[in-house]
Write a protein that holds these residues in place. Structure first.
Motif, short mmCIF file in Angstrom:
data_model
loop_
_atom_site.label_atom_id
_atom_site.label_comp_id
_atom_site.label_asym_id
_atom_site.label_seq_id
_atom_site.Cartn_x
_atom_site.Cartn_y
_atom_site.Cartn_z
N SER A 91 -31.39 43.10 -1.47
CA SER A 91 -30.95 42.62 -0.15
C SER A 91 -29.55 42.03 -0.21
N THR A 92 -28.99 41.82 0.96
CA THR A 92 -27.68 41.18 1.04
C THR A 92 -27.74 39.75 0.50
N ASP A 93 -28.97 39.20 0.32
CA ASP A 93 -29.16 37.90 -0.35
C ASP A 93 -29.47 38.06 -1.83
N ARG A 94 -29.33 39.27 -2.35
CA ARG A 94 -29.52 39.61 -3.77
C ARG A 94 -30.96 39.51 -4.26
N ASP A 95 -31.93 39.60 -3.32
CA ASP A 95 -33.32 39.65 -3.74
C ASP A 95 -33.82 41.09 -3.69
N VAL A 96 -34.81 41.39 -4.54
CA VAL A 96 -35.41 42.72 -4.53
C VAL A 96 -36.26 42.89 -3.27
N THR A 97 -36.15 44.04 -2.63
CA THR A 97 -36.90 44.29 -1.38
C THR A 97 -37.65 45.62 -1.49
N THR A 98 -38.65 45.80 -0.61
CA THR A 98 -39.28 47.12 -0.47
C THR A 98 -39.08 47.63 0.95
N LEU A 99 -39.19 48.96 1.09
CA LEU A 99 -38.81 49.62 2.35
C LEU A 99 -40.00 49.95 3.24
N GLY A 100 -41.19 49.40 2.94
CA GLY A 100 -42.39 49.74 3.73
C GLY A 100 -43.12 50.90 3.06
N ARG A 101 -44.46 51.00 3.34
CA ARG A 101 -45.28 52.01 2.70
C ARG A 101 -44.70 53.41 2.91
#
Ligand code: ADP
Ligand code: ASP
Ligand code: MG
Length: 404
Positions: free
Chosen positions: A140-150
């Motif tokens: 993310s723009t906050d530098r955290d790992v994200t997922t894009l939805g199932r």
């Protein structure tokens, strides 16, 4: 020589043997002279297993930590995939979503891609290596790992294909293309050789989970041709492409179904301006994705409003609606998670009257009650009891003569 993105879903990389078989296909594509970028999903049902583990550990699952957990699934696949390619003499290197430069917003669990910085992938390709990217994730723009939805690995694949200028994005899965209905429910369903982005958007949006909705939106907006095909038989599958105006349009192309939604009903709502606005604004502020909405005309000054939401959003939806009851002077809020939606999709529906009549008659013949109806230019949907939806799909598939 051209560039191809090849995405392999969970079943396609379900065990060691599958990973070796799929790596062999990538190796053959390379030997043919094409550059390949591989995108992998988590093995088999790994994502479901990790979700269950999280629930077993605690009822409280901070969204950031859930994303940390789920992204591990794709990470396992990418490393094993590179090992399998290396074993076949193909020089390959794995990248997490973050390392591949997939930048998203900060909405954990349903993050949207805001930018793809594919520098490391371009460098790997220039060095003659095959980049293997973990699907479904970004940073993310906050530098955290994200997922894009199932189903988000489809979106990863299309985003990379668009950013790297690939000739085609191949989505390999456990069926041989996009069918006129889910082939698990209608075995005689017909494989579509071509389907337009427009129809595919409605198929994906109404439950045909063979492609994630976001990936189809992305492909249409960036003009990426998609080829959905089997990693078991390797035969040519379905091309999702721009609409060809010279093509005769089928009235109904596919029957889809969706069991992922629940229904909320607010009873005794005063029939006056501003009530629906307040309710749906409050839901939007909680990021609830409302789908079908039905409101009756009032007879004695009050009415009922029913709407459907993803089951995952049922809790927040009930909280929001119940909190508003005193303010809007409504009766009560009822929840129903035993519903499902069956839909017809077809670009020819625009110009052919009578489709809705045939749909309703078919459901009536089977004694299937319609609880809600919604329409768009190329889609017609009915909410029915969940335990009748498969029968509804089969009956409609037959009524519109969609079999091969
Ligand atoms: P993957 O793990 O490869 O991403 P998915 O399970 O997400 O695979 O999607 C493939 C599944 O989509 C098929 O096994 C099939 O049951 C289901 N499906 C639902 N509707 C359709 C359809 N209209 N055409 C093809 N497959 C469909
Ligand atoms: N592994 C993720 C899921 O099961 C993403 C994907 O497979 O596309 O939803
Ligand atoms: Mg999928």
């Amino acid at each position: 020589m051209s560039l191809v993105v090849q995405k392999f879903g969970g079943t396609s990389v379900g065990d060691a043997e599958r990973i070796r078989a799929v790596a062999d296909h990538v190796a053959r594509t390379r030997r043919r002279g094409d550059d390949v970028v591989v995108v992998v999903s988590a093995m088999g049902k790994t994502t479901d297993d990790l979700l269950r583990l999280a629930t077993d550990v605690s009822p409280v699952q901070p969204p950031r930590e859930l994303d940390m957990l789920l992204t591990a699934g794709e990470r396992v696949s990418m490393a094993l995939f590179v090992m399998a390619l290396s074993g076949q003499g193909v020089d390959a290197v794995s990248f997490t979503g973050s390392q591949a430069g997939i930048i998203t917003d900060t909405a954990h669990g349903r993050a949207k891609i805001v930018e793809v910085r594919g520098d490391r992938l371009r460098d790997a390709l220039a060095a003659g290596r095959v980049p293997v990217v973990a699907g479904f994730q970004g940073v993310s723009t906050d530098r955290d790992v994200t997922t894009l939805g199932r189903g988000g690995s489809d979106t990863t694949a299309v985003a990379l294909a668009a950013s790297l200028g690939a000739e085609v994005c191949e989505i390999y899965t456990d069926v041989s293309g996009v069918f006129s209905a889910d082939p698990r429910i209608v075995p005689e369903a017909r494989r579509l050789a071509r389907v337009s982005f427009e129809e595919m958007l409605d198929i994906a949006a109404s439950g045909g989970r063979v492609l994630a909705l976001r990936s189809v939106e992305f492909a249409r907006n960036h003009h990426v041709p998609l080829h959905v095909r089997s990693s078991f038989t390797w035969e040519p599958g379905t091309w999702v492409v721009e609409e060809d105006p010279s093509m005769e349009q089928a009235v109904v192309t596919a029957v889809t179904h969706d069991t992922s939604e629940a229904k909320v009903t607010v009873t005794g709502v005063p029939d006056e301006p501003g009530i629906a606005a307040r309710l749906f604004r409050a839901l939007a502020d909680r990021h609830v994705n409302v789908d079908t909405i039905v409101q009756n005309v009032s007879v004695h000054g009050t009415t009922d409003i029913s709407f459907t939401v993803p089951k995952d959003d049922l809790g927040p939806s009930l909280e929001v609606a119940r909190a508003l009851l005193p303010e809007i002077g409504a009766g009560e809020v009822l929840a129903d998670d035993g519903i499902a939606k069956v839909s017809l999709v077809g670009a020819g529906m625009r110009t052919h009257p009578g489709v809705s009549a045939t749909m309703f008659e078919t459901l009536a013949t089977h004694g299937i009650n319609i609880e809600m109806i919604s329409t768009s230019t190329i889609r017609l949907s009915c909410v029915v009891r969940a335990d009748r939806v498969e029968e509804a799909v089969r009956a409609l598939h037959e009524a519109f003569e969609l079999s091969a």
